[in-house]
Design an enzyme around this catalytic site. Structure first.
Site, PDB file in Angstrom:
ATOM      1  N   SER A   1     -14.495  12.584 -39.025  1.00  0.00           N
ATOM      2  CA  SER A   1     -14.608  13.005 -37.630  1.00  0.00           C
ATOM      3  C   SER A   1     -13.261  13.264 -36.961  1.00  0.00           C
ATOM      4  CB  SER A   1     -15.349  11.926 -36.841  1.00  0.00           C
ATOM      5  OG  SER A   1     -14.609  10.729 -36.882  1.00  0.00           O
TER       6      SER A   1
ATOM      7  N   ALA B   1     -27.485   5.504 -25.571  1.00  0.00           N
ATOM      8  CA  ALA B   1     -28.045   4.349 -24.853  1.00  0.00           C
ATOM      9  C   ALA B   1     -27.647   4.385 -23.374  1.00  0.00           C
ATOM     10  CB  ALA B   1     -27.570   3.052 -25.495  1.00  0.00           C
TER      11      ALA B   1
ATOM     12  N   ALA C   1     -18.601  15.499 -39.439  1.00  0.00           N
ATOM     13  CA  ALA C   1     -19.129  16.358 -40.499  1.00  0.00           C
ATOM     14  C   ALA C   1     -20.142  15.570 -41.335  1.00  0.00           C
ATOM     15  CB  ALA C   1     -17.983  16.859 -41.379  1.00  0.00           C
TER      16      ALA C   1
ATOM     17  N   HIS D   1       0.846  -1.194   0.000  1.00  0.00           N
ATOM     18  CA  HIS D   1       0.000   0.000   0.000  1.00  0.00           C
ATOM     19  C   HIS D   1       0.884   1.247   0.000  1.00  0.00           C
ATOM     20  CE1 HIS D   1      -3.852  -2.095   1.741  1.00  0.00           C
ATOM     21  NE2 HIS D   1      -3.527  -2.535   0.537  1.00  0.00           N
TER      22      HIS D   1
ATOM     23  N   GLU E   1       1.224   3.832   2.013  1.00  0.00           N
ATOM     24  CA  GLU E   1       1.925   4.213   3.251  1.00  0.00           C
ATOM     25  C   GLU E   1       3.225   3.436   3.399  1.00  0.00           C
ATOM     26  OE1 GLU E   1      -1.144   3.350   2.810  1.00  0.00           O
ATOM     27  OE2 GLU E   1      -2.532   4.196   4.279  1.00  0.00           O
TER      28      GLU E   1
HETATM   29  C1  AOF Z   1      -4.329   1.812   2.495  1.00  0.00           C
HETATM   30  N1  AOF Z   1      -3.403   2.236   1.599  1.00  0.00           N
HETATM   31  O1  AOF Z   1      -2.605   2.371  -0.481  1.00  0.00           O
HETATM   32  C2  AOF Z   1      -4.680   1.316  -0.178  1.00  0.00           C
HETATM   33  C3  AOF Z   1      -5.676   0.928   0.779  1.00  0.00           C
HETATM   34  O2  AOF Z   1      -6.348  -6.410  -0.549  1.00  0.00           O
HETATM   35  P1  AOF Z   1      -5.490  -5.508   0.277  1.00  0.00           P
HETATM   36  O3  AOF Z   1      -4.978  -6.143   1.504  1.00  0.00           O
HETATM   37  O4  AOF Z   1      -4.394  -4.864  -0.542  1.00  0.00           O
HETATM   38  O5  AOF Z   1      -6.436  -4.325   0.833  1.00  0.00           O
HETATM   39  C4  AOF Z   1      -7.270  -3.612  -0.011  1.00  0.00           C
HETATM   40  C5  AOF Z   1      -8.107  -2.630   0.789  1.00  0.00           C
HETATM   41  O6  AOF Z   1      -7.290  -1.715   1.493  1.00  0.00           O
HETATM   42  C6  AOF Z   1      -8.981  -1.778  -0.129  1.00  0.00           C
HETATM   43  O7  AOF Z   1     -10.251  -2.345  -0.327  1.00  0.00           O
HETATM   44  C7  AOF Z   1      -9.078  -0.457   0.645  1.00  0.00           C
HETATM   45  O8  AOF Z   1     -10.073  -0.485   1.640  1.00  0.00           O
HETATM   46  C8  AOF Z   1      -7.711  -0.384   1.300  1.00  0.00           C
HETATM   47  N2  AOF Z   1      -6.790   0.294   0.380  1.00  0.00           N
HETATM   48  N3  AOF Z   1      -5.466   1.229   2.077  1.00  0.00           N
HETATM   49  O9  AOF Z   1      -4.118   1.969   3.695  1.00  0.00           O
HETATM   50  C9  AOF Z   1      -3.518   2.009   0.291  1.00  0.00           C
HETATM   51  N4  AOF Z   1      -4.818   1.033  -1.493  1.00  0.00           N
HETATM   52 ZN    ZN Z   2      -3.004  -0.266   3.854  1.00  0.00          ZN
END
Ligand code: AOF
Ligand code: ZN
Length: 339
Positions: A175, A280, A170, A57, A59
């Site tokens: 296009s 649509a 046109a 993630h 962080e």
């Molecule tokens: C964070 N930082 O950069 C993101 C988060 O499947 P996992 O374990 O990778 O977790 C996915 C979930 O974590 C996602 O559904 C969302 O709630 C959170 N995403 N959280 O702290 C991040 N991408």
């Molecule tokens: Zn996380």
């Protein structure tokens, strides 16, 4: 500025939003998140964004870069740090272990699975603030993902280029090049941030588009959204959408509901045209935003950008409100959302 004053926090949040935006298109079904670590003096020491599913993630990426400099510092994140052990460990815990003193996040995590990071941080003695940068995060990098959490459907943007009189071709059907080079470059930059681009078979037959995201030098950008071709008409085996440059999905139906079903695994989807498919989707109430590139050109005749949206009389008009207006080269870019 010990801990980073509000200017440092605002600037760090802008940086986090930019990082998140750059990760768009590569994280689905996870959200594209950006994170910035400031040291005790408010200096940026780490920047990160969400990696593709299963990867770290945002962080964790920012903390890795910051190393020991994170101790006593501030983490600025576009989404509330997660609290769960899923494909990766909880970010709330990683922040505590790195010695972060304060966390500022823009938007709370709405998912039952991952929410609760703020509470964990507070219980561990970390100062927590939320809401900074919320507007740009809600309208920007987390827009589609939050929409999907809320509705269970992918976020659908309808995009077209049109003349001042609302036409996309046109009288003879030609296009290309209604808008200028700056608008076209913008289209390609946006394409690379999407999960899927949808076109009707009529457009494939008429224009033979490549539908790839390209860099300014016309080479393919590293991330390519899935090309989705919708409709019942036969597509030539030589069509450029069949090239190996990007994945392609064929949906043998003209019904927007069938298309949505086929796109259920995606989060951020663009309808590229043509006018019949656009109409649509509008008639079905499935357009979450219109992005219109309007060129100062009058065509006077030729197909409109949208045809047959199910409006027979003015009281049935589909009403939108303008979200933003931005000049791009000689053209303007309008963003509008249903009222
Ligand atoms: C964070 N930082 O950069 C993101 C988060 O499947 P996992 O374990 O990778 O977790 C996915 C979930 O974590 C996602 O559904 C969302 O709630 C959170 N995403 N959280 O702290 C991040 N991408
Ligand atoms: Zn996380």
């Amino acid at each position: 500025m010990a801990g980073g004053g509000s200017t440092a926090i605002d600037e760090a949040m802008q940086l986090a939003v930019d990082e998140a935006d750059a990760a768009r298109g590569r994280t689905s079904p996870n959200p594209p998140v950006g994170a910035v670590i400031l040291d005790v003096d408010g200096v940026v020491v780490g920047v990160g964004s969400t990696h593709p599913p299963g990867g770290p993630h945002a962080e964790v990426m920012a903390l890795r870069e910051a190393g020991e400099k994170a101790r006593g510092g501030t983490a600025v994140v576009t989404l509330e740090p997660c609290n769960h052990t899923g494909r990766t460990g909880p970010c709330s815990q990683a922040l505590v272990e790195a010695g972060i003193a304060k966390v500022v996040f823009a938007v709370a995590d709405p998912t039952p699975l991952a929410q609760g990071g703020a509470r964990t941080l507070i219980e561990a003695g970390v100062l927590v603030e939320s809401g900074t940068g919320a507007d740009s995060v809600l309208k920007g990098p987390l827009r589609a993902w939050l929409h999907k959490q809320r509705t269970g459907r992918p976020h659908v943007t309808l995009k077209y280029a049109a003349s001042l009189d609302g036409r996309s071709a046109a009288a003879d059907g030609s296009s290309q090049w209604i808008t200028g080079p700056a608008a076209r470059a913008h289209v390609h930059e946006q394409r690379s941030k999407l999960d899927a681009i949808v076109v009707g078979t009529g457009t494939v037959i008429a224009d033979d588009p490549r539908l790839t995201a390209r860099l300014p030098d016309d080479s393919d950008s590293p991330h390519q959204p899935t090309r989705v071709v919708v409709g019942l008409r036969e597509i030539s085996p030589a069509s450029q959408v069949r090239s190996s440059d990007a994945p392609t999905l064929f949906v043998r139906s003209r019904e927007p509901a069938d298309v949505m079903h086929a796109l259920a695994e995606h989060t951020d989807v663009l309808i590229e045209g043509g006018p019949t498919l656009a109409g649509a989707f509008l008639a079905a109430g499935l357009v979450d935003r219109i992005v219109a590139y309007i060129a100062p050109v009058v065509l006077g005749s030729g197909a409109a950008a949208v045809e047959n949206a199910g409006v027979g009389t003015i009281t049935d008009a589909l009403r939108f409100s303008i979200e933003s207006v931005q000049p791009i080269g000689a053209d303007i870019l309008l963003s509008a959302v249903p009222t």
